[in-house]
Design a protein around this motif. Structure first.
Motif, mmCIF file in Angstrom:
data_model
loop_
_atom_site.group_PDB
_atom_site.id
_atom_site.type_symbol
_atom_site.label_atom_id
_atom_site.label_comp_id
_atom_site.label_asym_id
_atom_site.label_seq_id
_atom_site.Cartn_x
_atom_site.Cartn_y
_atom_site.Cartn_z
ATOM 1 N N ALA A 67 0.827 -1.210 0.000
ATOM 2 C CA ALA A 67 0.000 0.000 0.000
ATOM 3 C C ALA A 67 0.862 1.261 0.000
ATOM 4 N N HIS A 68 0.347 2.307 -0.646
ATOM 5 C CA HIS A 68 1.034 3.594 -0.654
ATOM 6 C C HIS A 68 0.639 4.411 0.576
ATOM 7 N N THR A 69 1.041 3.903 1.726
ATOM 8 C CA THR A 69 0.934 4.690 2.946
ATOM 9 C C THR A 69 2.147 5.613 3.004
ATOM 10 N N LEU A 70 2.185 6.490 4.000
ATOM 11 C CA LEU A 70 3.321 7.407 4.122
ATOM 12 C C LEU A 70 4.629 6.637 4.244
ATOM 13 N N ARG A 71 4.636 5.558 5.039
ATOM 14 C CA ARG A 71 5.857 4.787 5.268
ATOM 15 C C ARG A 71 6.228 3.902 4.096
ATOM 16 N N GLN A 72 5.403 3.864 3.074
ATOM 17 C CA GLN A 72 5.684 3.005 1.926
ATOM 18 C C GLN A 72 5.589 3.769 0.608
ATOM 19 N N SER A 73 5.936 5.060 0.646
ATOM 20 C CA SER A 73 5.914 5.907 -0.543
ATOM 21 C C SER A 73 7.307 6.466 -0.800
ATOM 22 N N ALA A 74 7.573 6.752 -2.082
ATOM 23 C CA ALA A 74 8.822 7.383 -2.508
ATOM 24 C C ALA A 74 10.025 6.581 -1.985
ATOM 25 N N PHE A 75 11.035 7.252 -1.435
ATOM 26 C CA PHE A 75 12.252 6.563 -1.009
ATOM 27 C C PHE A 75 12.008 5.640 0.180
ATOM 28 N N LEU A 76 10.891 5.820 0.899
ATOM 29 C CA LEU A 76 10.566 4.929 2.012
ATOM 30 C C LEU A 76 10.031 3.582 1.523
ATOM 31 N N ARG A 77 9.737 3.487 0.227
ATOM 32 C CA ARG A 77 9.217 2.232 -0.327
ATOM 33 C C ARG A 77 10.328 1.199 -0.479
ATOM 34 N N GLY A 78 11.559 1.641 -0.504
ATOM 35 C CA GLY A 78 12.685 0.741 -0.726
ATOM 36 C C GLY A 78 13.506 1.225 -1.905
ATOM 37 N N THR A 79 14.474 0.450 -2.280
ATOM 38 C CA THR A 79 15.354 0.808 -3.381
ATOM 39 C C THR A 79 15.234 -0.231 -4.483
ATOM 40 N N ASN A 80 15.615 0.154 -5.704
ATOM 41 C CA ASN A 80 15.512 -0.799 -6.816
ATOM 42 C C ASN A 80 16.824 -1.526 -7.076
ATOM 43 N N ARG A 81 17.744 -1.484 -6.102
ATOM 44 C CA ARG A 81 19.009 -2.210 -6.226
ATOM 45 C C ARG A 81 19.304 -2.939 -4.923
ATOM 46 N N SER A 82 19.752 -4.170 -5.016
ATOM 47 C CA SER A 82 20.102 -4.935 -3.831
ATOM 48 C C SER A 82 21.290 -4.289 -3.122
ATOM 49 N N ALA A 83 21.215 -4.244 -1.804
ATOM 50 C CA ALA A 83 22.333 -3.753 -1.004
ATOM 51 C C ALA A 83 23.326 -4.862 -0.676
ATOM 52 N N LYS A 84 22.971 -6.109 -0.966
ATOM 53 C CA LYS A 84 23.814 -7.249 -0.597
ATOM 54 C C LYS A 84 24.433 -7.965 -1.805
ATOM 55 N N VAL A 85 23.813 -7.813 -2.977
ATOM 56 C CA VAL A 85 24.264 -8.549 -4.158
ATOM 57 C C VAL A 85 24.492 -7.574 -5.307
ATOM 58 N N ARG A 86 25.723 -7.446 -5.732
ATOM 59 C CA ARG A 86 26.009 -6.576 -6.874
ATOM 60 C C ARG A 86 25.405 -7.172 -8.145
ATOM 61 N N GLY A 87 24.818 -6.302 -8.946
ATOM 62 C CA GLY A 87 24.231 -6.746 -10.200
ATOM 63 C C GLY A 87 22.785 -7.186 -10.100
ATOM 64 N N LEU A 88 22.180 -7.081 -8.905
ATOM 65 C CA LEU A 88 20.768 -7.468 -8.741
ATOM 66 C C LEU A 88 19.912 -6.218 -8.580
ATOM 67 N N TYR A 89 18.888 -6.106 -9.436
ATOM 68 C CA TYR A 89 18.010 -4.936 -9.453
ATOM 69 C C TYR A 89 16.557 -5.413 -9.406
ATOM 70 N N TYR A 90 15.655 -4.462 -9.114
ATOM 71 C CA TYR A 90 14.241 -4.793 -8.976
ATOM 72 C C TYR A 90 13.389 -3.881 -9.852
ATOM 73 N N ALA A 91 12.293 -4.416 -10.350
ATOM 74 C CA ALA A 91 11.310 -3.637 -11.109
ATOM 75 C C ALA A 91 9.927 -4.160 -10.758
ATOM 76 N N GLY A 92 8.905 -3.384 -11.105
ATOM 77 C CA GLY A 92 7.530 -3.816 -10.875
ATOM 78 C C GLY A 92 6.838 -3.047 -9.774
ATOM 79 N N GLY A 93 5.614 -3.438 -9.475
ATOM 80 C CA GLY A 93 4.759 -2.707 -8.553
ATOM 81 C C GLY A 93 5.127 -2.833 -7.098
ATOM 82 N N THR A 94 6.066 -3.750 -6.740
ATOM 83 C CA THR A 94 6.437 -3.909 -5.340
ATOM 84 C C THR A 94 7.685 -3.116 -4.975
ATOM 85 N N THR A 95 8.252 -2.389 -5.936
ATOM 86 C CA THR A 95 9.388 -1.529 -5.654
ATOM 87 C C THR A 95 9.038 -0.106 -6.076
#
Length: 523
Positions: A462-490
């Motif tokens: 859900a697009h609550t305040l805590r899950q909007s914009a940069f608070l939603r997360g990032t589209n790149r893994s912080a643990k694995v180089r070369g892993l990225y994310y796309a779609g409605g959950t990022t």
């Protein structure tokens, strides 16, 4: 990175995965798309039975500029891919305690007049509301939606700083309160509050910043692509394949393979299984998962390499689930427009049933009904109508699965039966149930099992305040180089336009582009 051409594997052939594949090909990658199901589209799939064809998910074509920009990145245009027509009315709204429905029309001035007719003074209030919505929308497009949030300094622009006090107020005040300060009539409040559902939330939980959504339907207008969203998906897949992407269906990804060298983990391949018991591996320099982020992190990666482990998800809101009902109906249904909304009188109780523990399937429910046969005579045989019904329910796989002809789990079929009776009563179609010749239901359990949706959610977090914009997360893994994310959950979020933008954000991340504006056309 390997010598020669760079290799990319995209997980999932929904709209985000297909769009990512096309853009990466134009960036010079060799691209393989692995899709678990036997057909492409993900939530935006297609199902046929006895001459009826149903879009299985998204049906609202909003933000046409985002689609046009994507197609221009790919060297084409919307007009070259499919025909797009405005809907008038944009949608029809039925209310539990009012006999007459309300038609939301094509054109700002006509909707201002409509609001004024219902509530004196509401026309002028709507004009101001839409001015604010348009300004906020433009700000979102120029400064936030196309940002990876890799550099927060990019957002400290004069136009943002000038609006900062207003933007702060909009973020801190919920949408329902923002609307109530300006409009008295409950029907108008519901029309302006319902876009929160497109964001996977409730008006009381959604920041009023998202009043920008009213610019899309009341000002910009609602559109309809010829052939429905199946044609949109097919066109994006066509472009990706024409560019050289290899799209493989029936390949269920089982793991992301990494090389844990001295510089930390880096993707090297993706492993998959096939329905006939086979398996395979595709080497990769980068992997873009357009699958559900929870599934990617908690199933495809070992615990030590998870950027978003289970403890992170324990505090997140999954958004609503849904019971979907596909109906083939004998005879015409002039009472219904292309898009129809059925709003219950006790609006807050309806949302509380879905989002506040202990949750339950609402009864009656606020229901959405699409009648694509109103504008497309290819989706039903002559003399029949095609209906797609969406009943928001809690994100809970325990509600069960659907099936054809009423053979699904009890809670799913009970919700479907109630919705059919509700549509019949409120829209004045007393024999609707007797005229149904094709029926299939889908429940939250299928969203979980077939789409790997976290908690069986229908849309995404859900697009609550805590899950909007940069608070939603990032589209790149912080643990694995070369892993990225796309779609409605990022980032940037829920909806087909946001999924297209998420594909573009992968390209921006790979380029190290920290700008906040769309990429130059074409790629």
């Amino acid at each position: 990175m390997s010598g020669g051409r760079r290799r990319a594997v995209v997980i999932g052939a929904g709209i985000a995965g297909l769009a990512t594949a096309g853009l990466l090909k134009r960036e010079g990658y060799d691209v393989t798309v692995l899709e678990a199901r036997d057909d492409i589209g993900g939530r935006a799939g297609s199902w046929q039975r006895d001459g009826f064809r149903f879009d299985t998910g998204p049906s609202w074509y909003l933000m046409p500029q985002v689609f046009e920009h994507f197609f221009r990145l790919m060297g084409t245009s919307t007009a070259e891919q499919f025909e797009l027509s405005p809907l008038d009315p944009g949608y029809r709204v039925f209310f539990e305690k009012h006999a007459d429905p309300l038609d939301i029309l094509a054109g700002r001035e006509r909707n201002i007049a409509l609001f004024e007719r219902i509530e004196p003074g509401a026309g002028r209030a709507l004009s101001r509301y839409l001015d604010s919505a348009r300004d906020t929308y433009r700000m979102a497009i120029d400064r936030f939606l196309y940002s990876t949030f890799a550099s927060m300094r990019r957002h400290l622009r004069p136009d943002v700083l000038r609006r900062l006090p207003r933007l702060t107020r909009l973020l801190m005040q919920p949408l329902d309160r923002h609307i109530a300060r300006r409009f008295r009539d409950p029907r108008l409040r519901q029309v302006l509050g319902y876009p929160a559902v497109f964001l996977g939330s409730a008006p009381s939980q959604t920041p009023s910043l998202y009043h920008l959504m009213s610019h899309l339907d009341l000002d910009d207008g609602v559109w309809c692509p010829s052939g429905g969203f199946t044609s949109v998906i097919r066109s994006i897949a066509r472009l990706a394949e024409h560019a050289g992407a290899d799209i493989r269906t029936g390949c269920r990804v089982t793991g992301i393979v990494t090389d844990d060298g001295g510089a930390g983990a880096r993707v090297t391949a993706v492993e998959y299984a096939t329905a006939d018991g086979g398996s395979g591996r595709v080497s990769a320099d980068i992997v873009v998962s357009a699958a559900d982020l929870h599934h990617t992190e908690t199933t495809l990666l070992p615990e030590r390499l998870r950027t978003y482990p289970e403890r992170w998800w324990s505090t997140r809101n999954p958004g609503p689930g849904a019971v979907l009902v596909y109906l083939g109906v004998r005879g015409p249904l002039p009472q219904l427009a292309h898009h129809n909304l059925f709003f219950t009188e006790d609006w807050e109780l309806n949302f509380d049933s879905i989002f506040v523990e202990p949750t339950t399937v609402p009864s009656p429910a606020s229901v959405y009904v699409c009648k694509p046969s109103a504008t497309d005579d290819t989706v039903a045989p002559g003399g029949y109508e095609n209906l797609f019904v969406l009943i928001p329910v809690p994100a809970d796989p325990a509600i069960g699965s659907g099936a054809e002809n009423g053979a699904g789990d009890d809670d799913v079929e009970t919700a479907a039966d109630a919705a059919i009776r509700q549509i019949a009563a409120w829209a004045g179609i007393p024999d609707l149930e007797d005229r149904v010749v094709v029926r299939r239901t889908v429940g939250p359990a299928e969203f979980e099992h077939e789409l790997h949706a976290w908690k069986g959610g229908a849309l995404g977090p859900a697009h609550t305040l805590r899950q909007s914009a940069f608070l939603r997360g990032t589209n790149r893994s912080a643990k694995v180089r070369g892993l990225y994310y796309a779609g409605g959950t990022t980032v940037p979020g829920i909806g087909l336009p946001m999924c297209l933008i998420s594909a573009e954000l992968v390209v921006k991340r790979l380029r190290g582009d920290t700008t906040t504006t769309p990429l130059a056309e074409p790629l």
